[in-house]
Design an enzyme around this catalytic site. Sequence first.
Site, mmCIF file in Angstrom:
data_model
loop_
_atom_site.group_PDB
_atom_site.id
_atom_site.type_symbol
_atom_site.label_atom_id
_atom_site.label_comp_id
_atom_site.label_asym_id
_atom_site.label_seq_id
_atom_site.Cartn_x
_atom_site.Cartn_y
_atom_site.Cartn_z
ATOM 1 N N ASP A 80 84.683 52.044 8.571
ATOM 2 C CA ASP A 80 85.380 50.790 8.869
ATOM 3 C C ASP A 80 86.850 50.890 8.494
ATOM 4 O OD1 ASP A 80 85.467 48.129 9.776
ATOM 5 O OD2 ASP A 80 85.298 47.358 7.729
ATOM 6 N N GLU A 92 89.353 40.071 22.985
ATOM 7 C CA GLU A 92 89.166 41.172 23.928
ATOM 8 C C GLU A 92 87.843 41.867 23.589
ATOM 9 O OE1 GLU A 92 92.222 44.229 23.466
ATOM 10 O OE2 GLU A 92 92.573 43.560 21.429
#
Length: 357
Positions: free
Chosen positions: A270, A347
């Site tokens: 991450d 998005e």
Amino acid sequence: QSALSHRTWCRFLDSASIVPALLSIFHEQELAETIHDTNGHGYLATFVGKNGRLVILRVHSHGLVTIDLQCYEDDNTAQLDNLLNALEKKLKVLLNDNVARIKKLPALVRGAKVDRYWPTADGRLVEYDVDEVVYEEDSAYQNIKILHSQQYGNILVLDGDVNLAESDLAYTQAITGSGKENYAGKEVLILGGGDGGILAELVKQKPKMITMVEISFMVIDGCKMHMRKTCGNTLDTLRGDCYQILIEDCVPLLKKYVQEGRTFDYVINDLTAIPISTAPEEDSMWEFLRLILDLSIRVLHPKGKYFTQGNSVNLTEALSLYEEQLEKLSCPVEFRKEVVCVPSYLEQWVFYTAWKK
């Protein structure tokens, strides 16, 4: 004070004959006109009002006309709205069927106390409904902001990139296997994850041990105060019943794990889009990214899984380059990808799962 920039644009079938009609609209508003020389490339004029309003009229030779109205935030809003509405209405009447399209855009706010404009990964400008900066600090590695949004809750922004909002559980679910994995009794390694979202979700499944490696304590410190809906209380202490948080660079630690032969059932990468390290071993971002990938796969159990984010679904070239890196690892892998809508990103976002062949 902040300034507002209202924009109207239209595309004419014949722009040459329309300038006098447009000028009459601004003259009615007692705006002083200055015409600028464009060396034959259309028409450009500025108009200044007594109250400091500025109008820029640009008529391009190919037929596009743009009108920008700039004013201060404390200007008479009702008067401005009336001016813009009257302008649009009169344009439609004057132009009749001689206009292909006309559109009035929302105002851009410049110089505001809280910056509301942030780019998407594929380069589009997005205006967020942020109304407060609840946290801002500069660490040795990055600028850290946490902004409050009326829709998305608090949003973590690192070096100008939107990382995660309190609304973005979809991100956390996607980067941990979309609910298809069983973490109970497993060894898990999280690279990055300073917002605490992944950690908070995984501890619910009673893993054997989660090791989270975050380079910046300041990210953790900000998130444990202002991203509670994401991290819960997991960041309140660096060690819990089934997890430990290490504040250090993940690269030396990964190398140490490789030397020790240590493996994990799950490795979750991450890290930010451009990974942060105190001493990258390669100048190229892609080389450094491959280093993280290679080390991560080497500490992965033979039957383990590696999860990471990719990028915007529109950035096909960047995604292809990333997939090329997966094919260059010292240990061959297979992979699949999933497209997920992350609310605050506005998005579609690609996530990858990889495993050893």
